[in-house]
Structures are given as C-alpha cells and as structure tokens.
Write a protein that holds these residues in place. Structure first.
Motif: not given
Length: 510
Positions: A454-461, A463-464, A502-506, A509-510
């Motif tokens: 469940t955690m992986m599913k949320m992170a995948f969505k 964090l794209r 997570s830092l690539d999103r920070k 901003r992809h």
C-alpha cells in the motif's frame, strides 16, 4: 627459409592468437611487415634491426617478409618485437631450435636488445590458460608477476633478446616464475575515517546502504557541507576484493598500460575522480586506438563525479547505457570492443550555481538560472541514481561536538554482514549484488507485505515514479533489510528507500 613464431594480439580486453611468419629470400635488401599492422608494428623494423645487431647476431642483408596471420585482423602494439626478432634469427639459421607449438612470445625490444614491459600481458595469459594442454609464455621480466597470476601456464621471464635465443637453443636455463596466489590478497583502500565527518550521520547511513548493495548515489548540498569528504571515504568501507575481482580489475589496468613492475596487481578497489573537463573518450572509453575509459578503470570500485552538472552534457548522457548494462561497447570501422563497466557511481552537485539554494544563507540565483543549472542533469540520468541524498550545511555545534558517530570500521563490519546475506541469496550467481538484480530476482526476493505494498502504491503515484525508479526503490529496500538481517522487506525498510528518492521532486519539480 621460412620460420613461424606464436604471439597474441589484444582485441579490447581479450587476446587472440597470432602467428608471425618470417620468410627470407634472395633479392634487394628490404624488410616488409604485412597483415594489417599498425604504425607501431611497422616501426618495429628499425627496433628489431638494431636489437639483433646489438645482441651479437647478424641481421640478414636480404629480402625479409614478415606476415602476421590472420591477415584480416587489425594488429596493434609493440609486443610483436620479440616474436619478429626470433623469427628472423630462425629463418636466417642463427637459431636452430624452433619454439614448440604451445610456446608464445611477447615483448618490446630496446635498441640494445633488452626487453621492455608491454600492456595487456594479463589478458594474454588468461587466454593461454584456457588451453587444457598447457602453454609456455615468454615475457619480459617486468611483466612476469602479472602473467603468473592466472596459473595453468609456464611463464618464462627474459631480460633480453640474447637471453631468449640462448633459452630456445638450450644453452641457458631459466626458472619459470611461480604462480602468484591471489587468496586473501584483497585489502581495503587506505583512507581517512568516517568518524572524522561531523554532523552528517544521515548521509553516512545512506552511504552505508549504498556500499552494502553497490547502489549509485547523488549528493546535493551547498559547498563545504562535506560531499567530497564523504565520497573519498567511501572506498574504505567496501569489502576486500575477491580473486575474480582482482583479476578482472587488473586486466583492465593492464590493457590501459597503467600497471608497473612495483604494482603488478590491483588489490584495492579503484577510486576514479576525473576532472570536469575530461572528454567523452577519456571517461567512456574509445579514441583512435580504443582504450578503456574511467568507467572501466573504476571497475569493482567507485567513479566519483564532483560537481556533476559541470561535466559536458554528452559525457553525462553517455553514462546512461553503461549504468544499465554494466558494460560499454566502442564501435570502430575495423572492430567493435566491449569493456566491463560495473562500478558504483557517486556524484555530487550544488542545488544551484551559487550553491546556497535552500540553505540559511541568501541565494543569489534567479529561478531561471537555478532551473538551467539543474537541467544539466537529465531526467533519465537522475532516474538511474538509486539514492538521492541531501547534504546540508554544517553548523558550529556539529563541528565542535566531540561525540563520535559511525566510524569506517563500524560501517565496514555492517556491510560485510549484509554482503554475506547477499552471497547466500545469490549463491547460484557469483558476484551478484542487490543493485544488479533483474526483474526476475526483484520479483523473487523483493516481495512486499500488504502494508508495504500500500505504501509503495501511494509513493509510486505521488512521486510519479518510472518503472526504473520503482525497481531501484525495491533494490535499495532489499539492501536496507539485509543490513538489519531481515528475511523480508518490511514497511519501514521501504519507507527509508522511498525517502532516498524524494529530492528529485524537491529540486527538479518533475
């Protein structure tokens, strides 16, 4: 009269047998070398001529034709000198005993007849060791220890053309070089202690995970935070190299002519740190005469790219394929060469051009400048970095704190235990580590329970993630579980692995 002598030629890191055929017949004096010979081999005519005369032999004043067979194979290198000279002495009847069919010669001649060391001897001896009947390999004395590590062949060290001729005639006895044992020879790279790094315990933990599974790491942070300090201590926590790793790494350095008589073997894991202005050929490999690049010289060790965005864009993009395939192929008109490139990539960069973005100091860059700087690292390359690590500025309290955190010895001990778990898991795949797992191994060894799924599913969505990022998160989570000696990947292992993505999103901003 016709004579033939065996030698070998390098094709990338592999060696192939070559027969040197020498024919001396009547006619105007000439010395021709045929068979796709390079300039270095054609220059051998003058080296061989002087070496034969200065060794006390007579150089034939007749027409000499040297053929390097097979004729359609490109020949490079100066190691043909000894075989050509011995062939001329046999064809001119100055030597009466031809080398047996299982005897191979390699060495560069000086003008006075002495032998100089040549590159690629280890690759040649590895090729000869595959012959179950056994081979004899005559090499310069300076190359003898390098040649003797393979075992299964007889290494005859010679110092000069005269000595080689006397040995073949039976007038001199030469003791073969004893086989060099590689058992327990691997050692850690001498480095400073991780305990000297203050205030970066989170970064140490991430590098501990990276070393346990040989995962790629991108460190982002302002100047002076300790990124380079951390990277240079990284090889010190890696386990000693195995016998196969020593042979594999030494082979690359031998082909690149980076070994010396004092250091015939690479016993510590390489740490390569090329300059930001290095060319694509020097890092990836290639050139007019193809040679291994930095990614191959870092084999079984570390490639450190300091200030990664400052490297040429073509160089960075060329890293994408080797990071996936762990090999690099250099194609040329005459031939195609493949070099191994299995290494751990450690890269560092600032969050912006001035380096102060996100710190407690004022950043002087405009948003456009920040985006241009970050975009020098492409999304596909960023996707291939298993761990994204933020290394913040160090505060005064951290520098003056006398408490010791994770030390090199403590980290290495944990890594060795994790590697033992992986060795047992992949006992049918020697040298396999978590970072090298394919889809089949990921499916088998990285199964998630309901909570972790469940955690992986949320992170995948959220964090794209791409499919590649998904696989790499699971690999890192598997390594974190191994560090804790856990048989299954649990939710907190996965949470830590996701945190490292997570830092690539920070920043991007992809």
């Amino acid at each position: 009269m016709l004579a033939s002598v065996n030698t070998l030629v390098l094709a990338g890191i592999n060696a192939l047998p070559v027969k040197v055929e020498v024919d001396i017949h009547s006619g105007l004096p000439a010395f021709d070398v045929v068979g796709l010979a390079s300039v270095a081999i054609k220059e051998a005519r003058e080296r061989v001529r002087a070496a034969v005369k200065n060794s006390g032999y007579e150089f034939p004043n007749r027409r000499i034709t040297v053929n390097l067979a097979p004729a359609d194979l490109k020949k490079e290198g100066s190691h043909f000198d000894l075989a050509i000279a011995i062939g001329i002495l046999l064809a001119s009847s100055q030597l009466n005993t031809s080398p047996p069919d299982n005897t191979y010669l390699a060495g560069e001649l000086s003008l006075d007849g002495t032998l100089r060391p040549v590159p690629g001897i280890l690759s040649m001896s590895l090729k000869l060791s595959q012959d179950p009947a056994g081979s004899i390999f005559m090499v310069p004395t300076a190359n003898s220890l390098e040649a003797a590590v393979t075992g299964g062949i007889t290494i005859i060290p010679v110092t000069s053309l005269k000595q080689a001729g006397e040995y073949l005639e039976g007038d001199r006895t030469i003791t073969p070089t004893a086989t060099v044992s590689l058992d327990n020879l691997g050692s850690q790279r001498e480095s400073h202690d991780f305990a000297e790094v203050r205030g970066q315990e989170t970064a140490k933990r991430a590098l501990l995970t990276a070393a346990a599974g040989m995962h790629n790491v991108l460190m982002i942070g302002p100047p002076g935070g300790g990124k380079t300090m951390l990277a240079r201590r990284f090889p010190g926590i890696l386990p000693p190299m195995s016998r196969d790793e020593i042979l594999e790494t030494t082979r690359i350095y031998s082909v690149a002519n980076l070994l010396s008589a004092d250091q015939p073997l690479i016993l510590t894991r390489p740490f390569r740190s090329p300059h930001k202005n290095a060319s694509s050929a020097s890092i990836i490999g290639g050139g007019k005469i193809p040679r291994p690049g930095e990614i191959s010289l870092a084999l079984n060790g570390v490639l450190f790219l300091d200030e990664m965005p400052e490297f040429n864009r073509d160089v960075l993009e060329a890293l994408r394929q080797p990071l996936e395939d762990r090999a690099v192929t250099v194609a040329r008109a005459q031939a195609t060469y493949t070099y191994p490139a299995s290494f751990c990539l450690i890269a560092s960069m600032n969050p912006c051009q001035c380096g102060l973005l996100g710190s407690d100091l004022e950043c002087r860059c405009t948003p456009l400048q920040v985006q241009r700087y970050l975009n020098r690292v492409s999304g596909p390359l960023l996707d291939r970095m298993d761990i994204h690590l933020e290394v913040p500025r160090i505060h005064y309290e951290d520098l003056t704190d006398n408490s010791t955190g994770l030390s090199t010895a403590m980290m290495r001990e944990a890594i060795v235990r994790a590697r033992e778990v992986q060795a047992e898991r992949f006992n049918h795949l020697p040298g396999m580590l978590n970072s090298k797992m394919g889809p089949k191994e990921i499916k088998q060894f990285c199964q998630l329970d309901a909570r972790a799924d469940t955690m992986m599913k949320m992170a995948f969505k959220h964090l794209r993630m791409s499919a590649r990022a998904y696989d790499r998160v699971l690999k890192v989570a598997r390594t974190i579980a191994d560090l804790e000696q856990s048989e299954r990947v649990q939710a907190h292992h996965l949470a830590e692995a996701i945190q490292y993505r997570s830092l690539d999103r920070k920043y991007w901003r992809h």
